[in-house]
Scaffold this active site. Structure first.
Site, PDB file in Angstrom:
ATOM      1  N   ALA A 285       0.868  -1.179   0.000  1.00 17.94           N
ATOM      2  CA  ALA A 285       0.000   0.000   0.000  1.00 17.94           C
ATOM      3  C   ALA A 285       0.902   1.225   0.000  1.00 17.94           C
ATOM      4  CB  ALA A 285      -0.897  -0.017   1.221  1.00 17.94           C
TER       5      ALA A 285
ATOM      6  N   GLY B 208       0.734  -5.047   0.850  1.00 21.89           N
ATOM      7  CA  GLY B 208      -0.439  -5.138  -0.029  1.00 21.89           C
ATOM      8  C   GLY B 208      -0.134  -5.795  -1.370  1.00 21.89           C
TER       9      GLY B 208
ATOM     10  N   GLU C 253      -0.368  -9.388  -0.697  1.00 20.62           N
ATOM     11  CA  GLU C 253      -1.792  -9.674  -0.461  1.00 20.62           C
ATOM     12  C   GLU C 253      -2.586  -9.657  -1.765  1.00 20.62           C
ATOM     13  OE1 GLU C 253      -1.494  -6.551   2.572  1.00 20.62           O
ATOM     14  OE2 GLU C 253      -2.699  -7.857   3.849  1.00 20.62           O
TER      15      GLU C 253
ATOM     16  N   GLU D 110       4.655  -5.045   7.176  1.00 25.84           N
ATOM     17  CA  GLU D 110       3.879  -4.001   7.860  1.00 25.84           C
ATOM     18  C   GLU D 110       4.302  -3.792   9.306  1.00 25.84           C
ATOM     19  OE1 GLU D 110       2.608  -6.401   5.932  1.00 25.84           O
ATOM     20  OE2 GLU D 110       1.043  -5.575   4.640  1.00 25.84           O
TER      21      GLU D 110
HETATM   22  N1  CAA Z   1       4.618   3.229  -0.629  1.00 24.21           N
HETATM   23  C1  CAA Z   1       5.043   4.392  -1.163  1.00 24.21           C
HETATM   24  N2  CAA Z   1       6.196   4.519  -1.827  1.00 24.21           N
HETATM   25  C2  CAA Z   1       6.986   3.449  -1.950  1.00 24.21           C
HETATM   26  C3  CAA Z   1       6.616   2.210  -1.400  1.00 24.21           C
HETATM   27  C4  CAA Z   1       5.371   2.115  -0.727  1.00 24.21           C
HETATM   28  N3  CAA Z   1       4.923   0.949  -0.213  1.00 24.21           N
HETATM   29  N4  CAA Z   1       7.607   1.322  -1.663  1.00 24.21           N
HETATM   30  C5  CAA Z   1       8.549   1.989  -2.337  1.00 24.21           C
HETATM   31  N5  CAA Z   1       8.176   3.268  -2.517  1.00 24.21           N
HETATM   32  C6  CAA Z   1       8.927   4.336  -3.200  1.00 24.21           C
HETATM   33  C7  CAA Z   1      10.092   4.805  -2.381  1.00 24.21           C
HETATM   34  O1  CAA Z   1       9.660   5.735  -1.414  1.00 24.21           O
HETATM   35  C8  CAA Z   1      10.993   5.402  -3.432  1.00 24.21           C
HETATM   36  O2  CAA Z   1      10.477   6.668  -3.790  1.00 24.21           O
HETATM   37  P1  CAA Z   1      11.471   7.948  -3.858  1.00 24.21           P
HETATM   38  O3  CAA Z   1      12.437   7.583  -4.933  1.00 24.21           O
HETATM   39  O4  CAA Z   1      10.551   9.055  -4.224  1.00 24.21           O
HETATM   40  O5  CAA Z   1      12.103   8.068  -2.527  1.00 24.21           O
HETATM   41  C9  CAA Z   1      10.765   4.487  -4.625  1.00 24.21           C
HETATM   42  O6  CAA Z   1       9.522   3.810  -4.377  1.00 24.21           O
HETATM   43  C10 CAA Z   1      11.843   3.438  -4.769  1.00 24.21           C
HETATM   44  O7  CAA Z   1      11.964   2.730  -3.547  1.00 24.21           O
HETATM   45  P2  CAA Z   1      13.360   2.591  -2.729  1.00 24.21           P
HETATM   46  O8  CAA Z   1      14.246   3.735  -3.029  1.00 24.21           O
HETATM   47  O9  CAA Z   1      13.025   2.354  -1.305  1.00 24.21           O
HETATM   48  O10 CAA Z   1      13.948   1.301  -3.422  1.00 24.21           O
HETATM   49  P3  CAA Z   1      14.930   0.209  -2.754  1.00 24.21           P
HETATM   50  O11 CAA Z   1      15.330  -0.690  -3.875  1.00 24.21           O
HETATM   51  O12 CAA Z   1      15.972   0.878  -1.958  1.00 24.21           O
HETATM   52  O13 CAA Z   1      14.009  -0.618  -1.734  1.00 24.21           O
HETATM   53  C11 CAA Z   1      12.027  -1.808  -1.029  1.00 24.21           C
HETATM   54  C12 CAA Z   1      12.942  -1.380  -2.196  1.00 24.21           C
HETATM   55  C13 CAA Z   1      12.788  -2.761  -0.099  1.00 24.21           C
HETATM   56  C14 CAA Z   1      10.834  -2.508  -1.622  1.00 24.21           C
HETATM   57  C15 CAA Z   1      11.605  -0.552  -0.245  1.00 24.21           C
HETATM   58  O14 CAA Z   1      11.088   0.402  -1.158  1.00 24.21           O
HETATM   59  C16 CAA Z   1      10.539  -0.799   0.789  1.00 24.21           C
HETATM   60  O15 CAA Z   1      10.822  -1.311   1.845  1.00 24.21           O
HETATM   61  N6  CAA Z   1       9.260  -0.427   0.489  1.00 24.21           N
HETATM   62  C17 CAA Z   1       8.175  -0.500   1.413  1.00 24.21           C
HETATM   63  C18 CAA Z   1       7.688  -1.938   1.582  1.00 24.21           C
HETATM   64  C19 CAA Z   1       6.590  -1.986   2.621  1.00 24.21           C
HETATM   65  O16 CAA Z   1       6.762  -1.684   3.776  1.00 24.21           O
HETATM   66  N7  CAA Z   1       5.365  -2.409   2.192  1.00 24.21           N
HETATM   67  C20 CAA Z   1       4.223  -2.517   3.051  1.00 24.21           C
HETATM   68  C21 CAA Z   1       3.366  -1.290   2.908  1.00 24.21           C
HETATM   69  S1  CAA Z   1       2.063  -1.221   4.121  1.00 24.21           S
HETATM   70  C22 CAA Z   1       0.831  -2.142   3.499  1.00 24.21           C
HETATM   71  O17 CAA Z   1       0.931  -2.711   2.422  1.00 24.21           O
HETATM   72  C23 CAA Z   1      -0.393  -2.197   4.341  1.00 24.21           C
HETATM   73  C24 CAA Z   1      -1.409  -3.214   3.929  1.00 24.21           C
HETATM   74  O18 CAA Z   1      -1.238  -4.396   4.108  1.00 24.21           O
HETATM   75  C25 CAA Z   1      -2.659  -2.773   3.368  1.00 24.21           C
END
Ligand code: CAA
Length: 258
Positions: free
Chosen positions: A66, A109, A112, A132
């Site tokens: 998400a 998400g 999921e 999460e």
């Molecule tokens: N939401 C918003 N933006 C996201 C994102 C997310 N879930 N995942 C990645 N991005 C964005 C980053 O912020 C970044 O944007 P900027 O360049 O503007 O800073 C861009 O995508 C590229 O990401 P990274 O620079 O972080 O890339 P990386 O290769 O260094 O890392 C990653 C990749 C490990 C996937 C890392 O991006 C990450 O940990 N992402 C979040 C994963 C996460 O926590 N997901 C769960 C979300 S909560 C959820 O899903 C709730 C639910 O169940 C409903």
């Protein structure tokens, strides 16, 4: 043709493909993306010319979850009001088989969403996880319910409580993934599986899907009752006669209801 901003849709024969397309955010599931995905998928579901739907992302990410930056602004009452989590209802009730073709990250998400699909084909580069817990929340699109059903309680608790990622090989071994293929062959492999499914008789595909869905939610006795009724009902279809006659005549079945 509807103009979408966060997804790309295309059809090839009887197979529809929906590609998540927010590369700048690793396909994070924004409200717009979710709304477009559900709208496109339910439209394909209602289209008699479509027999299977492939959902995919980019090479780097199926979907990284998400949209965290958008969620940062939300509070308890916003989530309770259902804006974020109830939007999936239509998607989960479709009767057209869905295939998630996963390359790269399928996190939160994204994992999921893959689990809302009927089949998950993973590139060898795929990484699944429910991170999460690292954000001070828990999975909100079904992860706490579907992951333990897919891989068992102990493995699911490991994933959800630590937030670690699982590679394609471990995911296949654990039963989360249907098949693993080389990354370069992912799209073609998903298309082929979708074509095979789309070539079958639709009434039997729908009966198979709805009984499979029942297997996730009902007791064995109730599920077996449903199966017996659905199995019997298919004997009222022309395609059952055609399928069995074709076998006896040693030829390919020519199903009428695809
Ligand atoms: N939401 C918003 N933006 C996201 C994102 C997310 N879930 N995942 C990645 N991005 C964005 C980053 O912020 C970044 O944007 P900027 O360049 O503007 O800073 C861009 O995508 C590229 O990401 P990274 O620079 O972080 O890339 P990386 O290769 O260094 O890392 C990653 C990749 C490990 C996937 C890392 O991006 C990450 O940990 N992402 C979040 C994963 C996460 O926590 N997901 C769960 C979300 S909560 C959820 O899903 C709730 C639910 O169940 C409903």
């Amino acid at each position: 043709q509807t103009q979408y901003t966060a997804i790309i849709t295309e059809t090839q024969g009887r197979v529809a493909t929906i590609t998540l397309n927010r590369p700048e955010a690793l396909n994070a599931l924004s409200n717009t993306l979710i709304a477009e995905l559900v709208e496109a998928a339910t439209a394909f579901d209602a289209d008699p010319n479509i027999g299977a739907i492939v959902i995919t992302g980019s090479e780097r990410a199926f979907a990284a979850g998400a949209d965290i930056k958008a969620m940062l602004e939300l509070e308890y009452s916003d989530i309770l009001a259902g804006g974020l989590t109830s939007t999936w209802n239509g998607f989960e009730q479709m009767l057209t088989p869905t295939i998630a073709a996963v390359s790269g990250f399928a996190l939160g998400g994204g994992c999921e969403l893959a689990m809302m699909c009927d089949i998950i084909i993973a590139a060898d580069s795929a990484k699944f996880g429910q991170p999460e817990i690292n954000l001070g929340v828990i999975p909100g699109f079904g992860g706490t319910q579907r992951l333990p059903r897919a891989i068992g309680k102990y493995k699911a608790a490991d994933m959800i409580l630590t937030g670690r990622m699982m590679g394609a090989e471990e995911a296949e071994r654990s039963g989360l993934v249907s098949r693993v293929v080389p990354a370069a062959e992912l799209r073609e492999a998903a298309q082929q599986v979708a074509e095979v499914i789309a070539s079958k008789s639709r009434p039997s595909v729908q009966a198979a899907l709805s009984t499979l869905q029942a297997a996730e939610e009902t007791s064995l006795a109730e599920g077996l009752r449903l199966e017996r009724t659905a199995f019997a009902a298919l004997f009222a279809t022309e395609d059952q006669t055609e399928g069995m006659r074709a076998f006896a005549e040693k030829r390919e079945a020519n199903f009428k209801h695809r």
